[in-house]
Motif scaffolding. Structure first.
Motif, PDB file in Angstrom:
ATOM      1  N   PHE A  33       8.000  -7.618   0.108  1.00 23.65           N
ATOM      2  CA  PHE A  33       7.185  -6.402   0.057  1.00 23.65           C
ATOM      3  C   PHE A  33       5.873  -6.598   0.805  1.00 23.65           C
ATOM      4  O   PHE A  33       5.510  -5.819   1.680  1.00 23.65           O
ATOM      5  CB  PHE A  33       6.899  -6.007  -1.402  1.00 23.65           C
ATOM      6  CG  PHE A  33       5.880  -4.904  -1.516  1.00 23.65           C
ATOM      7  CD1 PHE A  33       6.253  -3.585  -1.357  1.00 23.65           C
ATOM      8  CD2 PHE A  33       4.553  -5.191  -1.768  1.00 23.65           C
ATOM      9  CE1 PHE A  33       5.315  -2.563  -1.442  1.00 23.65           C
ATOM     10  CE2 PHE A  33       3.605  -4.180  -1.856  1.00 23.65           C
ATOM     11  CZ  PHE A  33       4.000  -2.857  -1.690  1.00 23.65           C
TER      12      PHE A  33
ATOM     13  N   ALA B 195       4.378   0.177   3.237  1.00 26.71           N
ATOM     14  CA  ALA B 195       4.470  -0.177   1.819  1.00 26.71           C
ATOM     15  C   ALA B 195       5.519   0.666   1.111  1.00 26.71           C
ATOM     16  O   ALA B 195       6.302   0.155   0.314  1.00 26.71           O
ATOM     17  CB  ALA B 195       3.111  -0.017   1.149  1.00 26.71           C
TER      18      ALA B 195
ATOM     19  N   GLY C 120       7.373   0.174  -2.264  1.00 28.81           N
ATOM     20  CA  GLY C 120       6.196   0.556  -3.034  1.00 28.81           C
ATOM     21  C   GLY C 120       6.287   2.011  -3.473  1.00 28.81           C
ATOM     22  O   GLY C 120       7.103   2.781  -2.960  1.00 28.81           O
TER      23      GLY C 120
ATOM     24  N   VAL D 232      -0.959   2.333  -3.072  1.00 30.98           N
ATOM     25  CA  VAL D 232       0.448   2.213  -3.464  1.00 30.98           C
ATOM     26  C   VAL D 232       0.538   1.286  -4.666  1.00 30.98           C
ATOM     27  O   VAL D 232      -0.344   0.448  -4.881  1.00 30.98           O
ATOM     28  CB  VAL D 232       1.335   1.663  -2.319  1.00 30.98           C
ATOM     29  CG1 VAL D 232       1.359   2.613  -1.139  1.00 30.98           C
ATOM     30  CG2 VAL D 232       0.905   0.285  -1.889  1.00 30.98           C
TER      31      VAL D 232
ATOM     32  N   ASP E  26       2.736  -1.718  -6.023  1.00 28.58           N
ATOM     33  CA  ASP E  26       3.718  -2.682  -5.536  1.00 28.58           C
ATOM     34  C   ASP E  26       4.880  -2.756  -6.523  1.00 28.58           C
ATOM     35  O   ASP E  26       4.865  -2.074  -7.557  1.00 28.58           O
ATOM     36  CB  ASP E  26       3.051  -4.037  -5.286  1.00 28.58           C
ATOM     37  CG  ASP E  26       2.820  -4.868  -6.537  1.00 28.58           C
ATOM     38  OD1 ASP E  26       3.072  -4.414  -7.668  1.00 28.58           O
ATOM     39  OD2 ASP E  26       2.353  -6.011  -6.374  1.00 28.58           O
TER      40      ASP E  26
END
Length: 141
Positions: free
Chosen positions: A18, A95, A100, A121, A123
Motif C-alpha cells: 500500500f 492510495a 485505501g 485516506v 490506509d
C-alpha cells in the motif's frame, strides 16, 4: 521537524505494498528494510526520498506484529509534504487504487490556512494518512 515516525501494522506485506504505491507520487520509496531476525521483534520497512537532500534516509516506518492494529486500535495520523497540488491529487488516486479508503478528497482546507491543499485516506489498518501542499497555485504567465 519530525525525524521519523513508525507504527505497527496488522499485515506487513499488505501495508508495505500500500505505502509503496501511495507514496510513489510523492517521490518516496522503501529505502531500508530490517528483518525480524535483525531486530528480534519483527520486520520493518523504512520509507524516504531516494534523491536530493536527505535522500536514502528513512523517516517513515511500518513494522509487523501490530496487535493494536489487528484489533482496530492505535490509529494514527501522518501527513506527508507534497511539492505541489498535482502531487497531492496523485497521492490520493494512488492510495485509493492501492486499497485505501477516502477520508477527505483533495482540496483546499482554508480553516488551516488559505493555501492548505490536502487529501486524506485511511490506509488498510484505518490510519489517517494525508498529503499536503502549502504552496499557492502558480499564476499563469
Amino acid at each position: 521537524m519530525i525525524d521519523h515516525i513508525g507504527f505497527p501494522v496488522a499485515d506487513f506485506a499488505r501495508a508495505r505494498a500500500f505505502y509503496a504505491s501511495a507514496l510513489a507520487p510523492l517521490g518516496l520509496a522503501v529505502v531500508m528494510e530490517v528483518t525480524a531476525r535483525e531486530t528480534g521483534a519483527g520486520d520493518h520497512a523504512g520509507f524516504g526520498a531516494t534523491a536530493g537532500p536527505g535522500g536514502g534516509k528513512p523517516f517513515f516506518w511500518i513494522g509487523s506484529g501490530g496487535a493494536l492494529a489487528a484489533r482496530g486500535e492505535g490509529r494514527l495520523h501522518v501527513c506527508f509534504a507534497a511539492p505541489d497540488r498535482a502531487a497531492v491529487d496523485a497521492f490520493y488516486e494512488a492510495a485509493l487504487a492501492a486499497g485505501g479508503r477516502d477520508n477527505g478528497p483533495p482540496g483546499l482546507r482554508p480553516h488551516y490556512h488559505p493555501n492548505y491543499y490536502g487529501a486524506f485516506v485511511l490506509d488498510p489498518d484505518g490510519h489517517n494518512i494525508e498529503a499536503v501542499c502549502h504552496v499557492p497555485p502558480s499564476v499563469p504567465a
